[in-house]
Structures are given as C-alpha cells and as structure tokens.
Design a protein around this motif. Structure first.
Motif, PDB file in Angstrom:
ATOM      1  N   ALA A   1       0.865  -1.186   0.000  1.00 16.68           N
ATOM      2  CA  ALA A   1       0.000   0.000   0.000  1.00 16.68           C
ATOM      3  C   ALA A   1       0.897   1.230   0.000  1.00 16.68           C
ATOM      4  O   ALA A   1       0.928   2.008   0.956  1.00 16.68           O
ATOM      5  CB  ALA A   1      -0.924  -0.020   1.221  1.00 16.68           C
TER       6      ALA A   1
ATOM      7  N   ALA B   1       1.238   1.853  -5.867  1.00 16.36           N
ATOM      8  CA  ALA B   1      -0.061   1.168  -5.789  1.00 16.36           C
ATOM      9  C   ALA B   1      -1.178   2.198  -5.803  1.00 16.36           C
ATOM     10  O   ALA B   1      -2.200   2.025  -6.475  1.00 16.36           O
ATOM     11  CB  ALA B   1      -0.134   0.325  -4.523  1.00 16.36           C
TER      12      ALA B   1
ATOM     13  N   CYS C   1      -2.755  -5.600   1.149  1.00 19.90           N
ATOM     14  CA  CYS C   1      -1.855  -6.076   2.202  1.00 19.90           C
ATOM     15  C   CYS C   1      -0.638  -5.166   2.319  1.00 19.90           C
ATOM     16  O   CYS C   1      -0.051  -4.767   1.307  1.00 19.90           O
ATOM     17  CB  CYS C   1      -1.408  -7.491   1.847  1.00 19.90           C
TER      18      CYS C   1
ATOM     19  N   VAL D   1       2.851  -2.553   7.139  1.00 19.42           N
ATOM     20  CA  VAL D   1       2.439  -1.362   7.895  1.00 19.42           C
ATOM     21  C   VAL D   1       0.907  -1.349   7.811  1.00 19.42           C
ATOM     22  O   VAL D   1       0.312  -0.808   6.865  1.00 19.42           O
ATOM     23  CB  VAL D   1       3.051  -0.077   7.299  1.00 19.42           C
TER      24      VAL D   1
ATOM     25  N   TRP E   1       1.351 -10.946   4.279  1.00 19.66           N
ATOM     26  CA  TRP E   1       1.290 -11.240   2.844  1.00 19.66           C
ATOM     27  C   TRP E   1       1.051 -12.723   2.570  1.00 19.66           C
ATOM     28  O   TRP E   1       0.435 -13.090   1.564  1.00 19.66           O
ATOM     29  CB  TRP E   1       2.544 -10.736   2.113  1.00 19.66           C
TER      30      TRP E   1
ATOM     31  N   VAL F   1       3.485  -4.989  -5.677  1.00 17.60           N
ATOM     32  CA  VAL F   1       3.898  -3.585  -5.877  1.00 17.60           C
ATOM     33  C   VAL F   1       4.548  -3.093  -4.578  1.00 17.60           C
ATOM     34  O   VAL F   1       4.183  -2.094  -3.990  1.00 17.60           O
ATOM     35  CB  VAL F   1       2.715  -2.735  -6.403  1.00 17.60           C
ATOM     36  N   THR F   2       5.541  -3.875  -4.177  1.00 19.48           N
ATOM     37  CA  THR F   2       6.270  -3.712  -2.917  1.00 19.48           C
ATOM     38  C   THR F   2       7.703  -3.255  -3.233  1.00 19.48           C
ATOM     39  O   THR F   2       8.092  -3.198  -4.412  1.00 19.48           O
ATOM     40  CB  THR F   2       6.316  -5.072  -2.196  1.00 19.48           C
TER      41      THR F   2
ATOM     42  N   SER G   1      11.516  -3.285  -4.191  1.00 21.57           N
ATOM     43  CA  SER G   1      12.064  -4.176  -5.217  1.00 21.57           C
ATOM     44  C   SER G   1      12.700  -5.449  -4.652  1.00 21.57           C
ATOM     45  O   SER G   1      12.566  -6.526  -5.242  1.00 21.57           O
ATOM     46  CB  SER G   1      13.061  -3.420  -6.081  1.00 21.57           C
TER      47      SER G   1
ATOM     48  N   THR H   1      11.849  -7.309  -2.395  1.00 21.70           N
ATOM     49  CA  THR H   1      10.880  -8.322  -1.943  1.00 21.70           C
ATOM     50  C   THR H   1      10.174  -9.017  -3.105  1.00 21.70           C
ATOM     51  O   THR H   1       9.448  -9.994  -2.890  1.00 21.70           O
ATOM     52  CB  THR H   1       9.801  -7.674  -1.041  1.00 21.70           C
ATOM     53  N   HIS H   2      10.344  -8.515  -4.317  1.00 25.31           N
ATOM     54  CA  HIS H   2       9.518  -8.989  -5.439  1.00 25.31           C
ATOM     55  C   HIS H   2       9.625 -10.491  -5.691  1.00 25.31           C
ATOM     56  O   HIS H   2       8.623 -11.160  -5.936  1.00 25.31           O
ATOM     57  CB  HIS H   2       9.906  -8.265  -6.740  1.00 25.31           C
TER      58      HIS H   2
ATOM     59  N   LEU I   1       7.871 -12.811  -3.024  1.00 24.29           N
ATOM     60  CA  LEU I   1       6.407 -12.706  -3.043  1.00 24.29           C
ATOM     61  C   LEU I   1       5.835 -13.310  -4.333  1.00 24.29           C
ATOM     62  O   LEU I   1       4.831 -14.032  -4.302  1.00 24.29           O
ATOM     63  CB  LEU I   1       5.968 -11.244  -2.907  1.00 24.29           C
TER      64      LEU I   1
ATOM     65  N   LYS J   1       8.723  -4.197 -11.738  1.00 18.91           N
ATOM     66  CA  LYS J   1      10.108  -4.515 -12.049  1.00 18.91           C
ATOM     67  C   LYS J   1      10.999  -4.087 -10.890  1.00 18.91           C
ATOM     68  O   LYS J   1      10.661  -3.105 -10.216  1.00 18.91           O
ATOM     69  CB  LYS J   1      10.546  -3.877 -13.379  1.00 18.91           C
TER      70      LYS J   1
ATOM     71  N   THR K   1       4.776   0.117 -17.926  1.00 15.56           N
ATOM     72  CA  THR K   1       3.706   1.034 -18.330  1.00 15.56           C
ATOM     73  C   THR K   1       4.053   1.870 -19.561  1.00 15.56           C
ATOM     74  O   THR K   1       3.168   2.275 -20.300  1.00 15.56           O
ATOM     75  CB  THR K   1       3.400   1.998 -17.167  1.00 15.56           C
ATOM     76  N   PHE K   2       5.354   2.126 -19.770  1.00 19.45           N
ATOM     77  CA  PHE K   2       5.729   3.019 -20.880  1.00 19.45           C
ATOM     78  C   PHE K   2       5.315   2.447 -22.233  1.00 19.45           C
ATOM     79  O   PHE K   2       5.159   3.181 -23.190  1.00 19.45           O
ATOM     80  CB  PHE K   2       7.244   3.263 -20.909  1.00 19.45           C
TER      81      PHE K   2
ATOM     82  N   ARG L   1      13.501   6.376  -1.688  1.00 21.25           N
ATOM     83  CA  ARG L   1      12.698   5.223  -1.314  1.00 21.25           C
ATOM     84  C   ARG L   1      13.140   4.062  -2.209  1.00 21.25           C
ATOM     85  O   ARG L   1      14.064   4.205  -2.996  1.00 21.25           O
ATOM     86  CB  ARG L   1      11.212   5.519  -1.460  1.00 21.25           C
ATOM     87  N   GLN L   2      12.508   2.918  -2.020  1.00 16.66           N
ATOM     88  CA  GLN L   2      12.818   1.754  -2.858  1.00 16.66           C
ATOM     89  C   GLN L   2      14.294   1.370  -2.798  1.00 16.66           C
ATOM     90  O   GLN L   2      14.882   0.970  -3.797  1.00 16.66           O
ATOM     91  CB  GLN L   2      12.421   1.997  -4.318  1.00 16.66           C
TER      92      GLN L   2
HETATM   93  N1  LIG Z   1       6.780   0.712 -13.524  1.00 11.21           N
HETATM   94  C1  LIG Z   1       6.961   1.949 -13.091  1.00 11.21           C
HETATM   95  O1  LIG Z   1       6.937   2.909 -13.874  1.00 11.21           O
HETATM   96  C2  LIG Z   1       7.162   2.179 -11.601  1.00 11.21           C
HETATM   97  C3  LIG Z   1       7.029   3.460 -11.054  1.00 11.21           C
HETATM   98  C4  LIG Z   1       7.183   3.617  -9.670  1.00 11.21           C
HETATM   99  C5  LIG Z   1       7.495   2.510  -8.886  1.00 11.21           C
HETATM  100  N2  LIG Z   1       7.636   1.281  -9.445  1.00 11.21           N
HETATM  101  C6  LIG Z   1       7.974   0.093  -8.615  1.00 11.21           C
HETATM  102  O2  LIG Z   1       6.900  -0.161  -7.717  1.00 11.21           O
HETATM  103  C7  LIG Z   1       7.413  -0.731  -6.515  1.00 11.21           C
HETATM  104  C8  LIG Z   1       6.828   0.018  -5.316  1.00 11.21           C
HETATM  105  O3  LIG Z   1       7.252   1.366  -5.352  1.00 11.21           O
HETATM  106  P1  LIG Z   1       6.579   2.488  -4.427  1.00 11.21           P
HETATM  107  O4  LIG Z   1       7.096   3.794  -4.884  1.00 11.21           O
HETATM  108  O5  LIG Z   1       5.101   2.287  -4.351  1.00 11.21           O
HETATM  109  O6  LIG Z   1       7.242   2.124  -2.999  1.00 11.21           O
HETATM  110  P2  LIG Z   1       6.668   2.470  -1.557  1.00 11.21           P
HETATM  111  O7  LIG Z   1       7.817   2.278  -0.633  1.00 11.21           O
HETATM  112  O8  LIG Z   1       5.923   3.772  -1.567  1.00 11.21           O
HETATM  113  O9  LIG Z   1       5.564   1.338  -1.259  1.00 11.21           O
HETATM  114  C9  LIG Z   1       5.869  -0.010  -1.063  1.00 11.21           C
HETATM  115  C10 LIG Z   1       4.942  -0.560   0.058  1.00 11.21           C
HETATM  116  O10 LIG Z   1       5.134  -1.980   0.140  1.00 11.21           O
HETATM  117  C11 LIG Z   1       5.054  -2.336   1.508  1.00 11.21           C
HETATM  118  N3  LIG Z   1       5.645  -3.663   1.712  1.00 11.21           N
HETATM  119  C12 LIG Z   1       6.915  -3.997   2.052  1.00 11.21           C
HETATM  120  N4  LIG Z   1       7.036  -5.338   2.148  1.00 11.21           N
HETATM  121  C13 LIG Z   1       5.807  -5.870   1.865  1.00 11.21           C
HETATM  122  C14 LIG Z   1       5.288  -7.185   1.818  1.00 11.21           C
HETATM  123  N5  LIG Z   1       6.052  -8.250   2.057  1.00 11.21           N
HETATM  124  N6  LIG Z   1       3.979  -7.352   1.518  1.00 11.21           N
HETATM  125  C15 LIG Z   1       3.177  -6.302   1.270  1.00 11.21           C
HETATM  126  N7  LIG Z   1       3.618  -5.012   1.296  1.00 11.21           N
HETATM  127  C16 LIG Z   1       4.920  -4.802   1.578  1.00 11.21           C
HETATM  128  C17 LIG Z   1       5.762  -1.200   2.235  1.00 11.21           C
HETATM  129  O11 LIG Z   1       5.417  -1.153   3.606  1.00 11.21           O
HETATM  130  C18 LIG Z   1       5.253   0.011   1.447  1.00 11.21           C
HETATM  131  O12 LIG Z   1       4.070   0.545   2.020  1.00 11.21           O
HETATM  132  C19 LIG Z   1       8.942  -0.662  -6.612  1.00 11.21           C
HETATM  133  O13 LIG Z   1       9.454  -1.929  -6.952  1.00 11.21           O
HETATM  134  C20 LIG Z   1       9.193   0.300  -7.748  1.00 11.21           C
HETATM  135  O14 LIG Z   1      10.376  -0.021  -8.457  1.00 11.21           O
HETATM  136  C21 LIG Z   1       7.471   1.105 -10.778  1.00 11.21           C
END
Ligand SMILES: NC(=O)c1ccc[n+]([C@@H]2O[C@H](COP(=O)([O-])OP(=O)(O)OC[C@H]3O[C@@H](n4cnc5c(N)ncnc54)[C@H](O)[C@@H]3O)[C@@H](O)[C@H]2O)c1
Length: 259
Positions: free
Chosen positions: A12, A16, A36, A39, A59, A74-75, A77, A79-80, A83, A98, A126-127, A168-169
């Motif tokens: 969240a 997301a 999920c 936090v 999760w 969408v957690t 990186s 952790t991807h 999960l 990714k 998405t691009f 972040r990330q």
């Molecule tokens: N494709 C794109 O253009 C694009 C753009 C932005 C971000 N992203 C990707 O999206 C992902 C998330 O980025 P973000 O900016 O939302 O990060 P963020 O830190 O804002 O959010 C991630 C959330 O995941 C939660 N989390 C951590 N471990 C978890 C688990 N095991 N289960 C469930 N939730 C969990 C965290 O508590 C946090 O709230 C990253 O991998 C990032 O690379 C991709």
C-alpha cells in the motif's frame, strides 16, 4: 461476461496508490478483494480510500486466500522475487513490478514455474502504453521505419539530484561496499524493455558502467542521511541477437528530462 477476476494487491505505497489500484478498479472485469501491507495502518487506509473489503498485514495470508486469482506485487524491489514466487506456487497469476529479481536466472526460474502451472505473468512496463511509444511500434510494424538497426534509449532527470530528497525503494541493509542497481533498474528497465520490443530481439552482448555520484542521501525508511552506494547514473552499449546494436543511458541526477 463471466465472474470477475479477484486481485490481492501487496503493497500500500505510492505506486499502488497512483497506478495499480486505480488501474484494476477502472477495469470492470476485476475486483480487488484484499490489500496487504506490513504497515497495517497503510493497508487499512487504502481499504477505506479505495473501498477494498479486506486488509491484512500478512502477505502469506493474502497470497494463500482461496478467493484470490491474481497477486499484484507492488512492494519494494528486493521483496519482489519472494512474493511472486510464493504467489506462483499458490497457483495465482502474477503482475509484478520490475525487477522480478536482481539475478536474471531467478526471473527465468519464475517464468518457468508460471509456465509449468499454466499461469499468466506480467511486468509493470507502463511506458509501452504511452501514445508515442505505441505509435513508433506501429510505424515499425507497418514497415515505415524499415529494419531497426540502432536503438538509442535515454531516461534521465533530476529527481534525486538533491541528496535531501528522501530516497525510497532502497534496501537499507545492503552491503554498501558493493554498488546496488538503482537507476539502471528504476529508469533503465522500461527503456530496455522498449528496445527489446521495437527491435524484436534479446541482447547478445553488453558492456557498460554504473556510477555512484552522490554518496550520502536522506533515506525515507530511516529518516537519516546514509551512505547509499547505488548507481545514480549508468551507460551501456549492446548488441541484439538479430544483429542490431544499441545504447542506453539512465540517471536521476542529471539536469533536463529525457523523456
Ligand atoms: N513501472 C513503473 O513505472 C514504476 C514506477 C514507480 C514505482 N515502481 C515500482 O513499484 C514498486 C513500489 O514502489 P513504491 O514507490 O510504491 O514504494 P513504496 O515504498 O511507496 O511502497 C511499497 C509498500 O510496500 C510495503 N511492503 C513492504 N514489504 C511488503 C510485503 N512483504 N507485503 C506487502 N507489502 C509490503 C511497504 O510497507 C510500502 O508501504 C517498486 O518496486 C518500484 O520499483 C514502478
């Protein structure tokens, strides 16, 4: 139309909120049944904000639910892989942000697992759906461009030029004596994907360099300035298996936005 596909969103966070959840909710064929986040307040807040009937901080519970068809990862990186792998093992289709993993062999293993179970997978590229990118692909398909010989890709901006901008990330416990992929993964991945898609081939050879220009940064997870040995700029050249060649440059510490 048959029954709706039921989605569990893991994470969240920012992406997301702005992309994944609105995307699922725009499509009448899907419904998000669980959100999920460890936090739990964030999961609860998103459940209220988006009208999602169930939230959890666990999760594993979300992935195991019998009423979930698709798991959306969408957690952060790092952790991807864990999960996504667990979701595939539980028989769920997976949309993963990714990168799937930091070692491409793990990604291939996950793809094999999905294939062996007849499950669909997708990455958050998405691009591909931006009008300019779609139009260029259309011109390639129509033969207007001819055979693509050279692909040059750039994605760079000044998003983290200021070390005080909270990062972040990032994996704060990572070994800082070894450079961690950051710009190459965050900014490079979509451009690398577009190159593959337009040229229609994989890479056969790559040579390049990754650079850490700004050593200390404000890290959102800790709220302190920390040594972060990440690539905030990188350049590489490559050959494709079909004989085309290319170059990629990415950075989030440059002035000017490309694109
Ligand atoms: N494709 C794109 O253009 C694009 C753009 C932005 C971000 N992203 C990707 O999206 C992902 C998330 O980025 P973000 O900016 O939302 O990060 P963020 O830190 O804002 O959010 C991630 C959330 O995941 C939660 N989390 C951590 N471990 C978890 C688990 N095991 N289960 C469930 N939730 C969990 C965290 O508590 C946090 O709230 C990253 O991998 C990032 O690379 C991709």
């Amino acid at each position: 139309m048959g029954e709706k596909l039921r989605v569990a969103v893991l994470g969240a966070g920012r992406w997301a909120e702005s992309a994944h959840i609105p995307g699922w909710q725009r499509d009448p064929r899907c419904e998000i049944v669980v959100i999920c986040d460890p936090v739990v307040e964030n999961a609860r807040a998103f459940a209220g904000q988006f009208g999602i009937p169930y939230y959890t901080g666990d999760w594993q519970e979300a992935v195991a639910r019998a009423d979930v068809d698709i798991v959306d990862v969408v957690t952060p990186s790092h952790t991807h892989f864990e999960l996504s792998w667990a979701a595939l093992e539980a028989g769920k289709h997976v949309l993963c942000e990714k990168p799937v993993a930091y070692d491409f062999r793990q990604t291939l293993r996950a793809a094999d697992l999905a294939k062996s179970k007849g499950l669909k997978t997708k990455l958050g590229f998405t691009f591909r759906y931006s009008p300019g990118v779609l139009y260029a692909r259309e011109m390639i398909d129509q033969g207007f461009v001819g055979t693509p010989f050279i692909f040059n890709g750039y994605e760079q901006n000044s998003q983290w030029l200021d070390p005080q901008t909270p990062l972040r990330q990032v994996f704060v416990d990572a070994d800082q004596s070894v450079i961690q992929t950051s710009s190459l993964e965050g900014y490079g991945a979509p451009i690398i994907d577009i190159g593959h898609w337009w040229v229609g081939a994989d890479y056969s050879r790559v040579v390049g360099t990754m650079k850490n220009f700004i050593p200390e940064r404000m890290v959102r997870a800790t709220g302190t300035m920390m040594r972060m040995n990440i690539d905030d700029g990188d350049i590489f050249i490559h050959e494709y298996t079909n004989g085309a060649i290319g170059s990629i440059q990415t950075s989030f510490v440059t002035i000017g936005n490309y694109p």
